[in-house]
Design an enzyme around this catalytic site. Structure first.
Site, mmCIF file in Angstrom:
data_model
loop_
_atom_site.group_PDB
_atom_site.id
_atom_site.type_symbol
_atom_site.label_atom_id
_atom_site.label_comp_id
_atom_site.label_asym_id
_atom_site.label_seq_id
_atom_site.Cartn_x
_atom_site.Cartn_y
_atom_site.Cartn_z
ATOM 1 N N ASP A 252 11.821 44.817 4.735
ATOM 2 C CA ASP A 252 13.213 45.159 4.467
ATOM 3 C C ASP A 252 13.724 46.003 5.649
ATOM 4 O OD1 ASP A 252 15.689 45.497 3.211
ATOM 5 O OD2 ASP A 252 14.787 45.792 1.247
ATOM 6 N N GLU B 264 22.533 49.191 -3.668
ATOM 7 C CA GLU B 264 21.272 49.916 -3.511
ATOM 8 C C GLU B 264 21.359 51.332 -4.106
ATOM 9 O OE1 GLU B 264 18.929 48.925 0.018
ATOM 10 O OE2 GLU B 264 20.561 47.647 0.679
#
Length: 608
Positions: free
Chosen positions: A285, A492
């Site tokens: 990521d 997020e």
């Protein structure tokens, strides 16, 4: 043709072997590097043989750039990459997680939680097909989608990126991969990546593994489970993705029982690559390697973190900015023997395999003939269908024998109110135009208010007041009100929320309106939110609309009765946050609305 790797008639594995044998360590390291668009210069791409570029949320050629402008930009980067010594094409990646959502004018589909409410695998596949076309139209080959997270706690800021809290529903919806990449033919080798052609994209199942199971729903947190439960709840969707030929898998920021996934040799290599037979590439990521060395990622710890991550099985690193340090450290780690050359070769083989399978060596540039598909009527109609099927009817009438919906479209005067009634950005949610999304007219689409105005009769007067006051009602004879409330956009960790209260004084607006006229409340949100008994009692009807995207007409199609409700809750609707996490298998299960709940017009009683 002297180079086997340049010959499309040669078997893929022979092409990989030939190209790998010609590559220097520096070029191999370059292929393992993914950098952000903002640091990609012609010389960097050409001289360092960079393997991949990504656009972070909102990182485009310029504000409100169209797909053709993106294609110009990506083709420019590709031209530089092809000028490198071996001419290995770039893979360009983007977060197209509900349509090609970074790009102005693209069709924005409902976020995954809404698709989970449809339980419709065929719909997910068709959305994959449409998304792939719009992504390829912009010159991009690779989307970081789908998220196959199983969200076990709505406090998590990525709840809306998960199809469901139920593993079986998530497994079902992985059919979007076949839409994105195409369907592998019978006999396609197990675990081998597959991309059908130029109308398809490289997909990415994410985030391996346990991202949706962290303690208290904290983003990038710790998933505390036995291996058996980790496998049963969170890992089971991955074999479904792998059997569809998913080309890449992204590693999760989260930890399992205290060990960060980016460092987890057992799960990344022994389980995913060996046991499950995954032959595509594993990508980190964003700054995933840096986050192994909190709190000082750019200090001396970076080298150690990089060594750990690559040896654990990560093949491509989403750097995304500090590529010089990354390449210097990676090459040094190989030369010192801390990362074996065999591990590097395995990583590069996997990256090249995906590039060959995706046809990027043969067709590195964009296909302008696809530009007409972007935001086309066919795709917007599909998004509208998805909205219709995603809506969950939670209440219909204060008295169950007297349903309030469907609404009368020929009513004399209708009040529309609420923070989310005329806000396309709120309707689309995070990962739209930018990373976290934004308020207002951020793309092309139809708000709920605009859809209501289109749906009602010629003689119906629609009065819109975002925040009504008692004066709004003076001398007005309203037939009914539609109050649209909900969350603002987030992504997020910015969406982590331990209170889950409907923002923007929603309860005050609902209370004010429901005290005066019969009211339908529509909730636009990425997850269940607190609905106290006193406010629920005041509503005549309540619809959960999730984050529907650009096509608000899907909502009016159903509330005015052209279509029936089909959606069922993909997650449990809790009574209070003190109950969280809450699941149907709990002995003390006492939800406001159970998992699978959903009313309809025609069937007596709930769908579940």
């Amino acid at each position: 043709m002297d180079c086997i790797y340049k010959d499309p008639n040669q078997p893929t594995e022979a092409r990989i072997e030939d190209l790998l044998s010609r590559m220097s360590l520096r070029e191999k390291a370059g292929q393992m590097t993914q950098i952000e668009r903002s640091v990609a210069t012609p010389s960097v791409l050409k001289d360092l043989s960079i393997g991949s570029i990504l656009s972070a949320g909102g990182s485009g050629p310029f504000d409100k750039a169209l797909s053709a402008d993106w294609a110009d930009m990506v083709d420019g980067f590709q031209k530089s990459a092809l000028e490198s010594r071996l001419g290995i094409p770039l893979l360009y990646g983007i977060d197209a997680v509900h349509g090609n959502n970074n790009i102005y004018g693209a069709t924005i589909f409902p976020h995954n939680v809404g698709l989970g409410a449809t339980r419709d695998a065929d719909l997910a596949q068709r959305i994959g097909v449409a998304t792939a076309l719009e992504v390829r139209a912009s010159g991009i080959h690779y989307t970081f989608a789908p998220s196959v997270a199983v969200c076990r706690d709505p406090r998590w800021g990525r709840c809306y990126e998960s199809y469901s809290s139920d593993t079986d529903i998530v497994r079902k919806m992985t059919s979007i991969i076949t839409g994105l990449q195409g369907k592998p033919p019978p006999g396609h080798p197990k675990g081998y990546p597959f991309v059908a052609g130029r109308n398809n994209v490289v997909a990415c199942a994410k985030h391996f593994v346990g991202d949706g199971g962290t303690n208290k729903g904290i983003n990038e947190g710790n998933t505390i489970l036995s291996y058996e439960d980790l496998e049963r709840i969170h890992m089971t969707p991955y074999p479904d993705c792998i059997s569809q030929g998913v080309a890449t898998i992204m590693v999760s920021y989260s930890s399992w029982n205290g060990t960060q996934m980016h460092a987890h040799l057992f799960l990344l290599t022994d389980v995913l690559k060996v046991k499950l037979g995954f032959k595509g590439f594993l990508i980190s990521d964003w700054e995933g390697v840096d986050r192994l060395s909190k709190p000082n990622p750019l200090g001396s710890n970076y080298r150690t973190s990089l060594c750990t991550a690559v040896n654990a099985g990560i093949d491509m690193v989403m750097v995304p900015h500090g590529y010089s340090k990354f390449l210097e450290d990676l090459i040094d780690l190989v030369e010192s023997g801390e990362i074996p050359m065999a591990r590097i070769d395995d990583a590069v083989e996997r990256i090249l395999r995906v590039k060959f399978v995706a046809g990027i060596f043969e067709y590195p540039y964009s296909d302008r003939s696809l530009l007409d598909t972007v935001g086309c009527k066919l795709h917007r109609d599909l998004a509208r269908e998805a909205v219709r099927k995603s809506l969950v009817l939670l209440k219909n009438g204060k008295n169950p024998t007297k349903p309030f919906l469907p609404l009368d479209r020929k009513a004399k005067r209708v009040l529309v109110a609420g923070s989310n009634a005329d806000n396309l950005g709120y309707q689309c949610g995070g990962w739209t135009a930018t990373w976290c999304g934004a308020s207002g007219r951020i793309t092309i689409g139809t708000t709920v208010l605009e859809a209501i105005k289109e749906a009602v009769g010629d003689k119906t007067e629609v009065i819109y007041e975002q925040n009504p006051s008692p004066a709004t009602f003076e001398g007005q004879d309203f037939s009914y009100a539609i109050v649209v409330v909900g969350e603002g956009p987030y992504a997020e960790f910015t969406g982590d929320n331990s209170e889950l209260i409907i923002p923007f004084n929603a309860n005050d607006v609902i209370s004010l309106v429901t005290d005066r006229i019969p009211t339908l409340v529509i909730l636009i949100s990425g997850r269940p939110l607190v609905l106290e008994p006193w406010i629920l009692e005041k509503m005549d009807a309540l619809v959960a609309a999730w984050l529907p995207g650009s096509e608000g007409g899907g909502i009016t199609d159903v509330v005015f009765g052209d279509y029936d409700f089909e959606g069922r809750l993909p997650v449990t609707w809790f009574k209070s946050v003190e109950q969280l996490p809450i699941h149907p298998e709990d002995n003390s299960y006492d939800p406001l609305f159970p998992f699978g709940f959903g009313l309809t017009y025609n069937k007596k009683g709930p769908l579940n």
